[in-house]
Design an enzyme around this catalytic site. Sequence first.
Site, PDB file in Angstrom:
ATOM      1  N   VAL A 188      -1.319   1.106 -16.980  1.00 43.10           N
ATOM      2  CA  VAL A 188      -2.976   1.169 -16.760  1.00 43.10           C
ATOM      3  C   VAL A 188      -3.364   0.696 -17.905  1.00 43.10           C
ATOM      4  O   VAL A 188      -3.926  -0.838 -17.821  1.00 43.10           O
ATOM      5  CB  VAL A 188      -3.389   2.073 -15.559  1.00 43.10           C
ATOM      6  CG1 VAL A 188      -4.280   0.409 -15.292  1.00 43.10           C
ATOM      7  CG2 VAL A 188      -2.734   1.446 -14.646  1.00 43.10           C
ATOM      8  N   CYS A 189      -4.036   1.070 -18.762  1.00 48.08           N
ATOM      9  CA  CYS A 189      -5.005   1.008 -19.989  1.00 48.08           C
ATOM     10  C   CYS A 189      -4.263  -0.091 -20.611  1.00 48.08           C
ATOM     11  O   CYS A 189      -5.338  -0.845 -20.424  1.00 48.08           O
ATOM     12  CB  CYS A 189      -4.871   1.771 -20.977  1.00 48.08           C
ATOM     13  SG  CYS A 189      -5.226   3.347 -20.079  1.00 48.08           S
ATOM     14  N   PRO A 190      -3.699  -0.741 -21.039  1.00 47.83           N
ATOM     15  CA  PRO A 190      -2.825  -2.452 -21.850  1.00 47.83           C
ATOM     16  C   PRO A 190      -3.362  -3.017 -20.623  1.00 47.83           C
ATOM     17  O   PRO A 190      -3.822  -4.374 -21.584  1.00 47.83           O
ATOM     18  CB  PRO A 190      -1.779  -1.949 -21.846  1.00 47.83           C
ATOM     19  CG  PRO A 190      -1.256  -0.855 -21.009  1.00 47.83           C
ATOM     20  CD  PRO A 190      -2.219   0.284 -20.226  1.00 47.83           C
ATOM     21  N   ILE A 198      -7.194  -3.225 -21.341  1.00 44.52           N
ATOM     22  CA  ILE A 198      -7.669  -3.448 -22.692  1.00 44.52           C
ATOM     23  C   ILE A 198      -7.077  -5.562 -22.646  1.00 44.52           C
ATOM     24  O   ILE A 198      -8.306  -6.170 -23.458  1.00 44.52           O
ATOM     25  CB  ILE A 198      -7.075  -2.805 -23.195  1.00 44.52           C
ATOM     26  CG1 ILE A 198      -7.402  -1.433 -23.252  1.00 44.52           C
ATOM     27  CG2 ILE A 198      -7.265  -3.458 -25.017  1.00 44.52           C
ATOM     28  CD1 ILE A 198      -6.497  -0.289 -24.194  1.00 44.52           C
TER      29      ILE A 198
END
Length: 182
Positions: A52-54, A57
Amino acid sequence: MALTVGDTVPSFSLPVQQGVGALPDGEMLDITTAYPGKWKILFYWPKDFTFVCPTEIIGYGDLKSDFEDRDAVLIGASTDTDFVHFAWRKSDERLAAADFPWLADNSKLLANALGIVVKDAGVALRATFIIDPDNVIQHVTINGLNVGRNPAETLRILDALQTDELCPCNWTEGAETLQPAA
């Protein structure tokens, strides 16, 4: 105790990774002094090299110029090291293009001060802080580990905060603000 709206962000110098072309070199960043006169969008993600993080970002990176147009700087952060940040950016051209500083809060100093560390997991929650030029927190959102944020909503809230007016639900830039009856 977690910091919230109205609290001043504490001064912490943390290692920073500035981009895919910048090898970690021990450079430190204190967000309270590095950007005088600027609004700061500080957003934490749990861990590099995840799923999920990318998306978050990249989503924030896509709006970087919109934030800059509002005298705001993006600052990403996780509890990984600057070397892990560098390796992750180097492994994915979309992350490499997310050209803003990534704090390496592997000591969890700032994340603990903000009250966003998941005790059992030892990582930060998905937390976003809109910080005014005087380093006072004006907005906080915190999501669990499995649900990504909406960077466009962060931009909308920044717009509303910068009006210094009463903004109704779903207010967008250019819309009328509320005027209380005299």
